[in-house]
Enzyme design. Structure first.
Site, PDB file in Angstrom:
ATOM      1  N   ASN A   1      -5.462   4.420   5.617  1.00  0.00           N
ATOM      2  CA  ASN A   1      -4.274   5.021   6.235  1.00  0.00           C
ATOM      3  C   ASN A   1      -4.584   6.277   7.055  1.00  0.00           C
ATOM      4  O   ASN A   1      -3.755   6.707   7.865  1.00  0.00           O
ATOM      5  CB  ASN A   1      -3.200   5.353   5.188  1.00  0.00           C
ATOM      6  CG  ASN A   1      -2.523   4.139   4.593  1.00  0.00           C
ATOM      7  OD1 ASN A   1      -2.117   4.145   3.430  1.00  0.00           O
ATOM      8  ND2 ASN A   1      -2.385   3.075   5.368  1.00  0.00           N
TER       9      ASN A   1
ATOM     10  N   ASP B   1       4.656  -0.740  -0.527  1.00  0.00           N
ATOM     11  CA  ASP B   1       4.570  -1.043   0.909  1.00  0.00           C
ATOM     12  C   ASP B   1       5.952  -1.308   1.510  1.00  0.00           C
ATOM     13  O   ASP B   1       6.856  -1.792   0.828  1.00  0.00           O
ATOM     14  CB  ASP B   1       3.659  -2.267   1.102  1.00  0.00           C
ATOM     15  CG  ASP B   1       3.174  -2.382   2.540  1.00  0.00           C
ATOM     16  OD1 ASP B   1       3.318  -1.407   3.302  1.00  0.00           O
ATOM     17  OD2 ASP B   1       2.654  -3.451   2.902  1.00  0.00           O
TER      18      ASP B   1
HETATM   19  C1  IPE Z   1      -1.388  -0.287   1.561  1.00  0.00           C
HETATM   20  O1  IPE Z   1      -0.402  -0.452   2.515  1.00  0.00           O
HETATM   21  C2  IPE Z   1      -1.507   1.138   1.168  1.00  0.00           C
HETATM   22  C3  IPE Z   1      -0.313   1.744   0.586  1.00  0.00           C
HETATM   23  C4  IPE Z   1       0.785   1.154   0.225  1.00  0.00           C
HETATM   24  C5  IPE Z   1      -0.401   3.144   0.384  1.00  0.00           C
HETATM   25  P1  IPE Z   1      -0.734  -0.667   4.062  1.00  0.00           P
HETATM   26  O2  IPE Z   1       0.562  -0.934   4.714  1.00  0.00           O
HETATM   27  O3  IPE Z   1      -1.530   0.460   4.584  1.00  0.00           O
HETATM   28  O4  IPE Z   1      -1.654  -1.973   4.020  1.00  0.00           O
HETATM   29  P2  IPE Z   1      -2.030  -2.983   5.154  1.00  0.00           P
HETATM   30  O5  IPE Z   1      -2.679  -2.199   6.237  1.00  0.00           O
HETATM   31  O6  IPE Z   1      -0.777  -3.638   5.618  1.00  0.00           O
HETATM   32  O7  IPE Z   1      -2.956  -3.964   4.499  1.00  0.00           O
HETATM   33  C1  IPE Z   2       3.672   2.123   2.738  1.00  0.00           C
HETATM   34  O1  IPE Z   2       4.576   1.814   3.738  1.00  0.00           O
HETATM   35  C2  IPE Z   2       3.330   3.582   2.675  1.00  0.00           C
HETATM   36  C3  IPE Z   2       2.020   3.926   3.212  1.00  0.00           C
HETATM   37  C4  IPE Z   2       1.100   3.096   3.573  1.00  0.00           C
HETATM   38  C5  IPE Z   2       1.703   5.350   3.339  1.00  0.00           C
HETATM   39  P1  IPE Z   2       4.108   1.514   5.220  1.00  0.00           P
HETATM   40  O2  IPE Z   2       4.096   2.778   5.984  1.00  0.00           O
HETATM   41  O3  IPE Z   2       2.825   0.757   5.229  1.00  0.00           O
HETATM   42  O4  IPE Z   2       5.295   0.585   5.723  1.00  0.00           O
HETATM   43  P2  IPE Z   2       5.174  -0.674   6.680  1.00  0.00           P
HETATM   44  O5  IPE Z   2       4.189  -1.602   6.075  1.00  0.00           O
HETATM   45  O6  IPE Z   2       4.732  -0.154   8.017  1.00  0.00           O
HETATM   46  O7  IPE Z   2       6.561  -1.213   6.700  1.00  0.00           O
HETATM   47 MG    MG Z   3       2.404  -1.229   5.200  1.00  0.00          MG
END
Ligand code: IPE
Ligand code: IPE
Ligand code: MG
Length: 256
Positions: free
Chosen positions: A72, A24
């Protein structure tokens, strides 16, 4: 002694068997640098390559990476399209290397939602690495643990309907055989980067006895050194599985 363990001062006998990582923080990494979010995802893929290679080298048996959750799909179309483009690029580019490094590749999640050409790339790589004997590299894509558990329940109900099993036969082992992670070693280490302290529907069943680690680093900044620090902490934790510390010490003495 594994030369990589020696180099990083890791005790090979105390390594986790199966590490799961919620990668993340890609978006925040990019925003901090005034870049579009996709630049963070791109940098994130580089870390995937680095961390995967390292885990294979030190002898981790399985690595499960959360790359794209079922939730996502709700992101803006442009971001979803960009991530899918990176995924295509990653599988095409890494196919030969994964195969040659003896890695067993697998994707978990509801792949029916992915586009046909991506499904084909995934299936080809799974097929080409099915007889490999090295580390399992498992990518969670379009994955949600509740959905995985429901799919397992449906498979079991079907087996009961077909009279292959009786409801009373269903134990933890039979249930696990119906999960996407069937055949992988027990998950013993969970890591989430970016400072968020939540599980976000990742491997809910498998997390039952995993040791949890939360890193403040954003995923694109999470390098080998940071992973080594967490694995060293893992090796110092006493895993009791409901027993007392005294019992665990006796068991450990006997196994040496
Ligand atoms: C969780 O991250 C999924 C991945 C890292 C692929 P998100 O950024 O989507 O999770 P939430 O929405 O903050 O819980
Ligand atoms: C994790 O990084 C990757 C995916 C969920 C695809 P994020 O895209 O959630 O990054 P933040 O949480 O917005 O920084
Ligand atoms: Mg995230």
């Amino acid at each position: 002694m594994n030369k990589y363990c020696e180099q990083w001062d890791l005790n090979p006998l105390k390594l986790p068997q199966h590490i799961g990582i919620v990668m993340d923080g890609n978006g925040r990494w990019a925003t901090k640098k005034h870049l579009p979010r996709i630049a963070g995802h791109r940098k994130g893929v580089e870390r995937v390559q680095e961390i995967t290679e390292f885990c294979g080298n030190i002898g981790i048996q399985a690595l499960t990476l959360f790359a794209f959750s079922d939730e996502n799909w709700r992101r803006p179309e442009e971001e979803v399209g960009g991530i899918m483009g990176l995924l295509r690029w990653y599988i095409r580019k890494e196919h030969a290397r994964i195969k040659e490094n003896n890695v067993q590749f697998r994707v978990i999640g509801d792949r029916r939602k992915l586009s046909v050409d991506i499904i084909e790339l995934i299936e080809n790589l799974e097929h080409d690495t099915r007889f490999n004997t090295g580390m399992h590299l498992c990518i969670a894509l379009s994955y949600g643990a509740r959905g995985e558990i429901l799919r397992a329940v449906r498979k079991l109900v079907e087996k009961v309907n077909q009279k292959e099993i009786y409801p009373n036969d269903i134990d933890e082992n039979i249930f696990e055989e119906c999960l996407d992670t069937q055949g992988l070693p027990q998950l013993d280490m969970f890591i989430r980067t970016s400072g968020e302290i939540r599980v976000s529907n990742f491997l809910l069943w498998q997390l039952a006895y995993a040791e949890l680690f939360f890193s403040e680093s954003l995923w694109p900044d999470f390098d080998t050194k940071k992973l080594v620090d967490l694995i060293q902490q893992f090796t110092l934790r006493e895993r009791r599985f409901g027993m007392t510390s005294e019992q665990i010490k006796k068991i450990n003495q006997k196994s040496f």
